[in-house]
Write an enzyme that holds these catalytic residues in place. Structure first.
Site, PDB file in Angstrom:
ATOM      1  N   ASN A   1       0.795  -1.236   0.000  1.00  0.00           N
ATOM      2  CA  ASN A   1       0.000   0.000   0.000  1.00  0.00           C
ATOM      3  C   ASN A   1       0.826   1.284   0.000  1.00  0.00           C
ATOM      4  OD1 ASN A   1       0.701  -0.569   2.645  1.00  0.00           O
ATOM      5  ND2 ASN A   1      -1.245   0.089   3.517  1.00  0.00           N
TER       6      ASN A   1
ATOM      7  N   GLU B   1       4.268  -4.301  12.332  1.00  0.00           N
ATOM      8  CA  GLU B   1       3.242  -3.272  12.103  1.00  0.00           C
ATOM      9  C   GLU B   1       2.091  -3.983  11.409  1.00  0.00           C
ATOM     10  OE1 GLU B   1       3.281  -0.413  13.262  1.00  0.00           O
ATOM     11  OE2 GLU B   1       5.386   0.057  13.610  1.00  0.00           O
ATOM     12  N   LEU B   2       1.028  -4.251  12.142  1.00  0.00           N
ATOM     13  CA  LEU B   2      -0.022  -5.123  11.603  1.00  0.00           C
ATOM     14  C   LEU B   2      -1.301  -4.325  11.325  1.00  0.00           C
ATOM     15  CD1 LEU B   2       0.827  -8.157  13.919  1.00  0.00           C
ATOM     16  CD2 LEU B   2       1.784  -7.567  11.679  1.00  0.00           C
TER      17      LEU B   2
ATOM     18  N   ARG C   1      11.165   3.395   5.541  1.00  0.00           N
ATOM     19  CA  ARG C   1      10.971   3.404   6.992  1.00  0.00           C
ATOM     20  C   ARG C   1      11.697   2.238   7.671  1.00  0.00           C
ATOM     21  NH1 ARG C   1       4.956   4.283   9.328  1.00  0.00           N
ATOM     22  NH2 ARG C   1       4.683   2.048   9.230  1.00  0.00           N
TER      23      ARG C   1
ATOM     24  N   CYS D   1      -3.533   0.996   6.956  1.00  0.00           N
ATOM     25  CA  CYS D   1      -3.887   0.395   8.247  1.00  0.00           C
ATOM     26  C   CYS D   1      -4.384   1.461   9.221  1.00  0.00           C
ATOM     27  CB  CYS D   1      -2.722  -0.394   8.818  1.00  0.00           C
ATOM     28  SG  CYS D   1      -1.200   0.538   8.837  1.00  0.00           S
TER      29      CYS D   1
ATOM     30  N   GLY E   1       2.335  -5.649   7.512  1.00  0.00           N
ATOM     31  CA  GLY E   1       1.363  -6.399   6.718  1.00  0.00           C
ATOM     32  C   GLY E   1       0.197  -6.809   7.588  1.00  0.00           C
TER      33      GLY E   1
ATOM     34  N   GLU F   1       8.003   2.387  14.637  1.00  0.00           N
ATOM     35  CA  GLU F   1       8.840   2.810  13.513  1.00  0.00           C
ATOM     36  C   GLU F   1       8.825   4.327  13.445  1.00  0.00           C
ATOM     37  OE1 GLU F   1       7.064   0.274  10.263  1.00  0.00           O
ATOM     38  OE2 GLU F   1       9.161  -0.314  10.100  1.00  0.00           O
TER      39      GLU F   1
ATOM     40  N   SER G   1       0.619  10.055  10.685  1.00  0.00           N
ATOM     41  CA  SER G   1       1.932   9.631  10.184  1.00  0.00           C
ATOM     42  C   SER G   1       2.884  10.818  10.124  1.00  0.00           C
ATOM     43  CB  SER G   1       1.799   9.044   8.778  1.00  0.00           C
ATOM     44  OG  SER G   1       0.882   7.986   8.806  1.00  0.00           O
TER      45      SER G   1
ATOM     46  N   GLU H   1     -10.558  -5.072   8.468  1.00  0.00           N
ATOM     47  CA  GLU H   1     -10.010  -3.900   7.792  1.00  0.00           C
ATOM     48  C   GLU H   1     -10.684  -3.752   6.439  1.00  0.00           C
ATOM     49  OE1 GLU H   1      -5.574  -2.562   8.625  1.00  0.00           O
ATOM     50  OE2 GLU H   1      -5.685  -4.532   7.726  1.00  0.00           O
TER      51      GLU H   1
HETATM   52  P1  ADP Z   1      -1.978  -8.335   2.362  1.00  0.00           P
HETATM   53  O1  ADP Z   1      -3.042  -9.355   2.640  1.00  0.00           O
HETATM   54  O2  ADP Z   1      -2.394  -6.954   2.592  1.00  0.00           O
HETATM   55  O3  ADP Z   1      -1.258  -8.524   1.063  1.00  0.00           O
HETATM   56  P2  ADP Z   1       0.101  -9.711   3.729  1.00  0.00           P
HETATM   57  O4  ADP Z   1       0.339  -9.766   5.182  1.00  0.00           O
HETATM   58  O5  ADP Z   1      -0.306 -10.968   3.040  1.00  0.00           O
HETATM   59  O6  ADP Z   1      -0.917  -8.546   3.509  1.00  0.00           O
HETATM   60  O7  ADP Z   1       1.389  -9.165   2.975  1.00  0.00           O
HETATM   61  C1  ADP Z   1       2.343  -8.292   3.531  1.00  0.00           C
HETATM   62  C2  ADP Z   1       3.731  -8.791   3.163  1.00  0.00           C
HETATM   63  O8  ADP Z   1       3.890 -10.090   3.709  1.00  0.00           O
HETATM   64  C3  ADP Z   1       3.986  -8.930   1.663  1.00  0.00           C
HETATM   65  O9  ADP Z   1       5.340  -8.596   1.396  1.00  0.00           O
HETATM   66  C4  ADP Z   1       3.748 -10.400   1.432  1.00  0.00           C
HETATM   67  O10 ADP Z   1       4.441 -10.904   0.312  1.00  0.00           O
HETATM   68  C5  ADP Z   1       4.318 -10.977   2.700  1.00  0.00           C
HETATM   69  N1  ADP Z   1       3.823 -12.325   3.011  1.00  0.00           N
HETATM   70  C6  ADP Z   1       2.604 -12.835   2.783  1.00  0.00           C
HETATM   71  N2  ADP Z   1       2.540 -14.118   3.211  1.00  0.00           N
HETATM   72  C7  ADP Z   1       3.762 -14.416   3.716  1.00  0.00           C
HETATM   73  C8  ADP Z   1       4.347 -15.591   4.302  1.00  0.00           C
HETATM   74  N3  ADP Z   1       3.663 -16.714   4.452  1.00  0.00           N
HETATM   75  N4  ADP Z   1       5.630 -15.522   4.706  1.00  0.00           N
HETATM   76  C9  ADP Z   1       6.324 -14.387   4.555  1.00  0.00           C
HETATM   77  N5  ADP Z   1       5.850 -13.262   4.016  1.00  0.00           N
HETATM   78  C10 ADP Z   1       4.584 -13.259   3.592  1.00  0.00           C
END
Ligand code: ADP
Length: 490
Positions: free
Chosen positions: A160, A259-260, A168, A293, A237, A467, A450, A390
């Site tokens: 995003n 950062e979730l 960051r 987020c 993510g 961060e 931010s 979300e």
């Molecule tokens: P979104 O659903 O918004 O794409 P994710 O958490 O899936 O959010 O993605 C955020 C980051 O985590 C991206 O760089 C994605 O490639 C990575 N990602 C997704 N699944 C995995 C996994 N199983 N292991 C490591 N990284 C992952």
């Protein structure tokens, strides 16, 4: 048009390769990156496998000792140069971001500056890494605390804010003296390739930053996290993926910053200045098409001002232009992909089926491309799914309230705790809410929190660590305590 380049020329300036140990190389295969506004394929990008990731890790490991002994001044200089190079490259970077992610060019330009500011901020932090000294009251030892880089790190970014999220994480890692394996999201790898290009040009030594673009995140990341060489993960993510990565990180006790997700409450009280409230709501809801987020996810409005606030918001939504982010005057670009758009539609349909009314929007727009109408839902009932997940789209769910205690309880009734927004002119109420909201950040009479100089992060299932600000670099530093007897003491 203010575009200085044609999109096709620009994509040709991006190597679309892996960057490992200072060298660009192809992977065994490639994966496509699409423009969500048109559905067109933009590029084929190197698709790292687990072996590539392990090569990247070895390069980071080999470079760590020398890198951690570079002077803070040298690291600061690299970051300052990178900040300038990012600014000089603004049009190219903004266009690439808009092409691969869909956000309006004006917002992409803003993000380029935001990314440059992170490099600048951490250039300034690099020379302010301080330890501590105390004299032990009993043993009369000197208690000396020094700071050391945590070691090779793994940085994982979302799609995003492809440039700013990279800067960051990469910024403080460089400032602290950590080497890194950087894995961007598969939807938006091109912005990260540009960051690697820029840092290389800024003089970052080989092996310090190793970029692995991949469509196989799980396969690539697991062996790194469980292998023992990576000493820290910084992830942005979803909470689902963050939780999975924490499980993997537990195996070798990898220090973790997460950062979730968020489910931000945005609360408009009866004493609010309604222009401020609407401005803040527009920023908190519509920035980045709602794909943030920090986006206002639940808009609670006091019953006495609900009608007035809602009608002003409807008027503002009606002024928004939806379209290809590259086009002049567009306020709302396309969503990231079909899955993202379909999820938004599902949430709207579910809310309506449960009793919400649609005040504006409510439908996808155009085809091809994954656009969605700016949408306002009123009277959203508590059991609507949209209040418990979300949204990541341009949909504003409005819920009425009458009592402060009740609205605070409702705001806190979520597993997330990233940010909350409060719109009120009552200073005592501000005092109560900044205390009572269970979040890592509070926006008072503003829709944007931010800031590179502020500690960004959440509590509960929104994550671990911060961060930016002074705390951002802390995440990449260990404390080492040294006991030395004070002179003259046995
Ligand atoms: P979104 O659903 O918004 O794409 P994710 O958490 O899936 O959010 O993605 C955020 C980051 O985590 C991206 O760089 C994605 O490639 C990575 N990602 C997704 N699944 C995995 C996994 N199983 N292991 C490591 N990284 C992952």
């Amino acid at each position: 048009m203010t575009m200085t380049h044609q999109p096709t020329d620009i994509i040709g300036t991006v190597p679309a390769q892996l960057f490992i140990d200072g060298l660009w190389s192809d992977g065994e295969s490639t994966f496509p990156v699409y423009d969500p506004a048109t559905g067109d394929e933009l590029a084929q990008v190197a698709d790292a496998n687990a072996a590539d990731a392990l090569r990247a890790q070895s390069a980071a490991q080999s470079a760590q000792a020398k890198w951690s002994h570079t002077s803070p001044h040298d690291r600061a200089q690299i970051l300052s140069r990178a900040a300038q190079l990012v600014r000089d490259d603004r049009e190219r970077l903004a266009t690439i971001m808009t092409l691969e992610m869909g956000k309006p060019l004006a917002e992409a330009r803003g993000e380029v500056e935001y990314a440059a500011k992170f490099f600048q901020w951490f250039a300034e932090e690099a020379v302010r890494i301080h330890g501590n000294h105390a004299l032990s009251p009993q043993s009369r030892n000197h208690i000396l605390t020094v700071r050391e880089p945590v070691g090779p790190t793994l940085l994982i970014t979302p799609w995003n804010f492809p440039l700013a999220m990279g800067a960051r994480k990469v910024g403080p890692a460089i400032a602290a003296g950590c080497t890194m394996v950087f894995k961007p999201a598969a939807q938006t790898p091109l912005s990260s390739v540009c960051l690697a290009q820029i840092l290389d040009e800024a003089g970052l030594p080989s092996g310090v930053l190793n970029l692995v673009t991949t469509s196989k995140a799980g396969e690539v990341v697991k062996p790194l996290l469980e292998g023992g060489a990576i000493r820290k993960i910084s992830f942005t993510g979803s909470t689902r993926t963050g939780s999975l990565l924490l499980e993997q990180a537990a195996k070798t006790i990898v220090r973790s910053s997460m950062e979730l997700g968020g489910n931000a409450p945005f609360i408009v009280f009866d004493d609010a200045d309604l222009e401020t409230a609407v401005d803040a709501a527009m920023a908190a809801k519509m920035r980045n098409m709602g794909e943030a987020c920090t986006a206002a996810n639940r808009i609670f409005v006091h019953e006495t001002v609900r009608e007035e606030f809602t009608s002003r918001l409807v008027a503002r939504f009606a002024e928004l232009t939806v379209g290809n982010g590259l086009d002049e005057g567009v306020d709302v670009g396309s969503l990231i992909d079909e899955a993202g758009r379909d999820k938004v539609q599902h949430l709207v349909d579910d809310a309506v089926a449960k009793g919400a009314s649609v005040l504006s929007g409510g439908q996808p727009l155009y085809s091809p491309g994954t656009f969605y109408q700016p949408t306002i839902l009123d009277n959203v009932p508590d059991d609507a799914e949209i209040l418990h997940t979300e949204v990541f789209g341009p949909v504003a769910p409005i819920i009425g309230f009458t009592d402060e205690t009740d609205v605070v309880a409702a705001a806190n009734d979520t597993e997330w705790g990233l940010v909350g927004y409060v719109i009120t002119r009552d200073s005592e109420r501000i005092n109560r809410l900044m205390n009572d909201l269970e979040v890592g950040m509070v926006g008072v009479n503003t829709g944007i929190v931010s800031d590179v100089a502020a500690p960004f992060g959440g509590i509960k299932q929104s994550g671990l660590g911060r961060e930016g600000g002074h705390l951002g670099i802390e995440e990449f530093l260990n404390h080492k305590y040294i006991a030395i007897p004070a002179p003259g003491m046995a």
